[in-house]
Design a protein around this motif. Structure first.
Motif, PDB file in Angstrom:
ATOM      1  N   TYR A 144      -2.602  -2.953   4.275  1.00  0.00           N
ATOM      2  CA  TYR A 144      -1.609  -3.403   5.239  1.00  0.00           C
ATOM      3  C   TYR A 144      -2.206  -4.597   5.969  1.00  0.00           C
ATOM      4  O   TYR A 144      -3.281  -4.492   6.546  1.00  0.00           O
ATOM      5  CB  TYR A 144      -1.285  -2.257   6.218  1.00  0.00           C
ATOM      6  N   ASP A 145      -1.555  -5.740   5.908  1.00  0.00           N
ATOM      7  CA  ASP A 145      -2.136  -6.940   6.503  1.00  0.00           C
ATOM      8  C   ASP A 145      -1.033  -7.844   7.046  1.00  0.00           C
ATOM      9  O   ASP A 145      -0.305  -8.488   6.294  1.00  0.00           O
ATOM     10  CB  ASP A 145      -2.956  -7.668   5.423  1.00  0.00           C
ATOM     11  N   GLU A 146      -0.931  -7.868   8.353  1.00  0.00           N
ATOM     12  CA  GLU A 146       0.127  -8.629   9.031  1.00  0.00           C
ATOM     13  C   GLU A 146       0.068 -10.124   8.672  1.00  0.00           C
ATOM     14  O   GLU A 146       1.096 -10.743   8.369  1.00  0.00           O
ATOM     15  CB  GLU A 146      -0.076  -8.438  10.538  1.00  0.00           C
ATOM     16  N   SER A 161       0.855  -1.186   0.000  1.00  0.00           N
ATOM     17  CA  SER A 161       0.000   0.000   0.000  1.00  0.00           C
ATOM     18  C   SER A 161       0.885   1.228   0.000  1.00  0.00           C
ATOM     19  O   SER A 161       2.036   1.176   0.416  1.00  0.00           O
ATOM     20  CB  SER A 161      -0.915   0.009   1.214  1.00  0.00           C
TER      21      SER A 161
HETATM   22  P1  ADP Z   1      10.383   0.268   5.282  1.00  0.00           P
HETATM   23  O1  ADP Z   1      10.479   0.578   6.728  1.00  0.00           O
HETATM   24  O2  ADP Z   1      11.195   1.155   4.420  1.00  0.00           O
HETATM   25  O3  ADP Z   1       8.980   0.152   4.807  1.00  0.00           O
HETATM   26  P2  ADP Z   1      11.444  -2.349   6.042  1.00  0.00           P
HETATM   27  O4  ADP Z   1      11.765  -3.535   5.205  1.00  0.00           O
HETATM   28  O5  ADP Z   1      12.448  -1.903   7.014  1.00  0.00           O
HETATM   29  O6  ADP Z   1      11.023  -1.181   5.040  1.00  0.00           O
HETATM   30  O7  ADP Z   1      10.166  -2.638   6.926  1.00  0.00           O
HETATM   31  C1  ADP Z   1       8.906  -2.844   6.399  1.00  0.00           C
HETATM   32  C2  ADP Z   1       8.048  -3.507   7.459  1.00  0.00           C
HETATM   33  O8  ADP Z   1       6.689  -3.284   7.163  1.00  0.00           O
HETATM   34  C3  ADP Z   1       8.239  -5.008   7.521  1.00  0.00           C
HETATM   35  O9  ADP Z   1       7.998  -5.452   8.846  1.00  0.00           O
HETATM   36  C4  ADP Z   1       7.163  -5.506   6.563  1.00  0.00           C
HETATM   37  O10 ADP Z   1       6.769  -6.824   6.839  1.00  0.00           O
HETATM   38  C5  ADP Z   1       6.046  -4.522   6.852  1.00  0.00           C
HETATM   39  N1  ADP Z   1       5.126  -4.263   5.743  1.00  0.00           N
HETATM   40  C6  ADP Z   1       5.342  -3.474   4.671  1.00  0.00           C
HETATM   41  N2  ADP Z   1       4.247  -3.423   3.898  1.00  0.00           N
HETATM   42  C7  ADP Z   1       3.321  -4.189   4.494  1.00  0.00           C
HETATM   43  C8  ADP Z   1       1.970  -4.536   4.187  1.00  0.00           C
HETATM   44  N3  ADP Z   1       1.359  -4.059   3.099  1.00  0.00           N
HETATM   45  N4  ADP Z   1       1.311  -5.347   5.040  1.00  0.00           N
HETATM   46  C9  ADP Z   1       1.936  -5.828   6.142  1.00  0.00           C
HETATM   47  N5  ADP Z   1       3.190  -5.543   6.484  1.00  0.00           N
HETATM   48  C10 ADP Z   1       3.881  -4.728   5.678  1.00  0.00           C
END
Ligand code: ADP
Ligand code: GLC
Length: 489
Positions: free
Chosen positions: A363-365, A337
């Motif tokens: 955003y979806d964990e 996203s």
């Molecule tokens: P940045 O902080 O530049 O986005 P990083 O790789 O350091 O890059 O961290 C990104 C974090 O956000 C990770 O934990 C990743 O799993 C999470 N993340 C990014 N986009 C999504 C999404 N669409 N849904 C769930 N988690 C996301």
């Protein structure tokens, strides 16, 4: 040591990117090493909603600049780490994200919001808020905390300050009128503030620059990015300043949360697995395909994406390369996203290549874990990457990262040699030029290894055996803090 960790996001309460993960894991790792850490961040509305039943205690209230600010105190979930939340409904009780209504538009009063946040951090740091706890170190993160070192520069006795740059491109730039409205002192530590040697940056005020100038030390989140930002290409106009501070600037790599990101014990994926049960990974691939309403196919090479969709992440390159990539026997499943233009472009790509590209915007964990576990490879074509976490998650899950060789990506991925069966201790595929042809060539190398099951297993296992835990990075931070305290004497 007593450490106050100031940040603008904190997993699992509020997260837009990797900063939130670091803000959770580094304090935890430091406290495991025996240090006393407290975290401080703004009490955004969504964060207070997230807390739900957890009652926050009001530890202190004050009025600054006409705003009423309160200090709430909670314990970080399942830990003994105290978290201070700076509550000020006028500034932080809003719908939307921590920085703006959406990811593209910042709140118009961000200078005020984060300046007042910094003032409250300073009060805690000087033991004037939650009394009887004064940190030795205030560890500030990214521009939102950038005024803390400036405000502490002449305080006595003052804690030492470390400023960590997670992303140099977001600098907290505001016009001169906004600078004036912050009513900062004219001079600090013998320096006129509105000057190019202090906070002024090409006619604007820069929170990031303020932090670099007034901190006792500055670091960024990988050794590679620490080198790169000294150059014009990556320095965002601050390369000269960073060069000038010499040894006061360093790089310390992030780690990952090995407990949360553990393929052997991950509650969010379909089937747990490990190095000796790698054959079970395929069940996650099938579950992933199903989650994306994609035809189930265990053989097909699946390229996953989990990312913010911003220019930093290089997805314009992927879009440009799609006509060639779509001639290869691969499918793309993307979770992301961010920028509306990129979101739209991927939606269109999914329509243009039905049953080859599937896109989930948001955003979806849970889906993120499923992509990391279920995809064969993870695409990270970043233009620049201060550290990056997903390439490390991927390796832990036997999912091969395909990335541009920049910053933390180059530091944490060992590239496979081109089209050779001797892949030694490689853990991923890197390309060294920001071009769609370099990306396509990297994918061809990936496909070559994928077609040889034994080689592919070796590549997966090498990544899974890498140690990306926080412990060693936390020790490096502790060492750096200590050096600041010694230098003070
Ligand atoms: P940045 O902080 O530049 O986005 P990083 O790789 O350091 O890059 O961290 C990104 C974090 O956000 C990770 O934990 C990743 O799993 C999470 N993340 C990014 N986009 C999504 C999404 N669409 N849904 C769930 N988690 C996301
Ligand atoms: C930033 C960077 C990312 C880094 C994260 C945590 O968001 O873009 O590379 O991993 O901060 O330090």
């Amino acid at each position: 040591m007593k450490i106050l960790f100031a940040c603008s996001e904190l997993y699992p309460l509020i997260k837009t990117g990797g900063l939130a993960d670091v803000a959770y894991n580094l304090p935890l790792a430091l406290s495991r090493l025996g240090h006393q850490v407290r975290i401080v961040l703004p009490a955004y509305r969504s964060l207070l909603n997230e807390l739900g039943h957890l009652r926050a205690v009001v530890a202190f209230s004050t009025r600054i600049d006409g705003y009423r600010l309160s200090l709430l105190k909670i314990n970080l979930e399942n830990t003994a780490i105290p978290v201070y939340l700076i509550d000020c409904p006028e500034l932080f009780d809003r719908s939307g994200g921590p920085y703006g209504e959406d990811r593209e538009h910042g709140w118009p009063d961000n200078a005020k919001r984060f300046a007042l946040f910094c003032r409250m951090v300073t009060l805690i740091a000087m033991d004037q808020a939650d009394q009887s706890w004064q940190p030795d170190i205030v560890h500030c993160n990214d521009w939102h905390t950038g005024l803390v070192p400036l405000l502490l520069a002449t305080a006595k006795p003052r804690p030492r300050t470390l400023f960590t740059i997670h992303n140099l491109a977001y600098q907290g730039l505001f016009d001169e009128e906004e600078f004036k409205a912050l009513k900062l002192p004219e001079m600090v530590d013998g320096k006129r503030l509105w000057d190019y040697r202090a906070v002024e940056f090409y006619g604007q005020m820069s929170f990031m620059k303020a932090a670099i100038v007034f901190s006792d030390a500055v670091n960024t989140v990988s050794a590679g990015y620490a080198r790169e930002v000294l150059t014009e290409q990556f320095g965002c106009g601050l390369e000269g300043l960073l060069q000038s501070i010499g040894p006061r600037f360093s790089g310390i790599a992030n780690g990952i949360d090995n407990r949360l990101w553990d393929p052997g014990n991950d509650q969010l994926i379909d089937t747990v697995y490990g190095t000796s049960s790698l054959h079970r990974k395929v069940f996650n691939k099938l579950a992933l395909q199903e989650a994306f309403f994609h035809a189930r196919n265990s053989e097909r090479l699946v390229l996953g994406v989990v990312s913010r969709l911003t220019p930093q992440k290089g997805f314009d390159l992927l879009l440009e390369a799609l006509p060639l990539i779509m001639q290869m026997p691969v499918d793309i499943l993307l979770l992301g996203s961010g920028d509306q233009k990129l979101e739209k472009a991927f939606k269109q790509a999914a329509l243009k290549y039905p049953s080859r590209i599937e896109v989930k915007l948001g955003y979806d964990e849970k889906i993120a874990h499923l992509v990391i576990a279920g995809a064969d490879a993870l695409l990270i074509p970043s233009r620049y990457e201060p550290c990056g976490l997903t390439q490390m998650y991927a390796q832990r899950y036997g999912t091969i990262p395909v990335a541009q060789g920049v910053g933390g990506l180059a530091d944490t991925i060992i590239d496979i040699p081109p089209f050779s069966e001797d892949i030694a201790d490689a853990t991923g595929v890197l390309f060294w030029q920001y071009s769609s042809s370099a990306l396509v060539e990297a994918l061809q190398r990936l496909e070559f290894v994928y077609s040889n099951r034994l080689l592919w297993r070796d590549l997966q296992r090498a990544g899974m055996c890498e140690d990306f835990s926080w412990e060693s990075s936390a020790k490096e931070y502790a060492q750096l803090y200590k050096s600041l305290l010694v230098a003070q004497r």
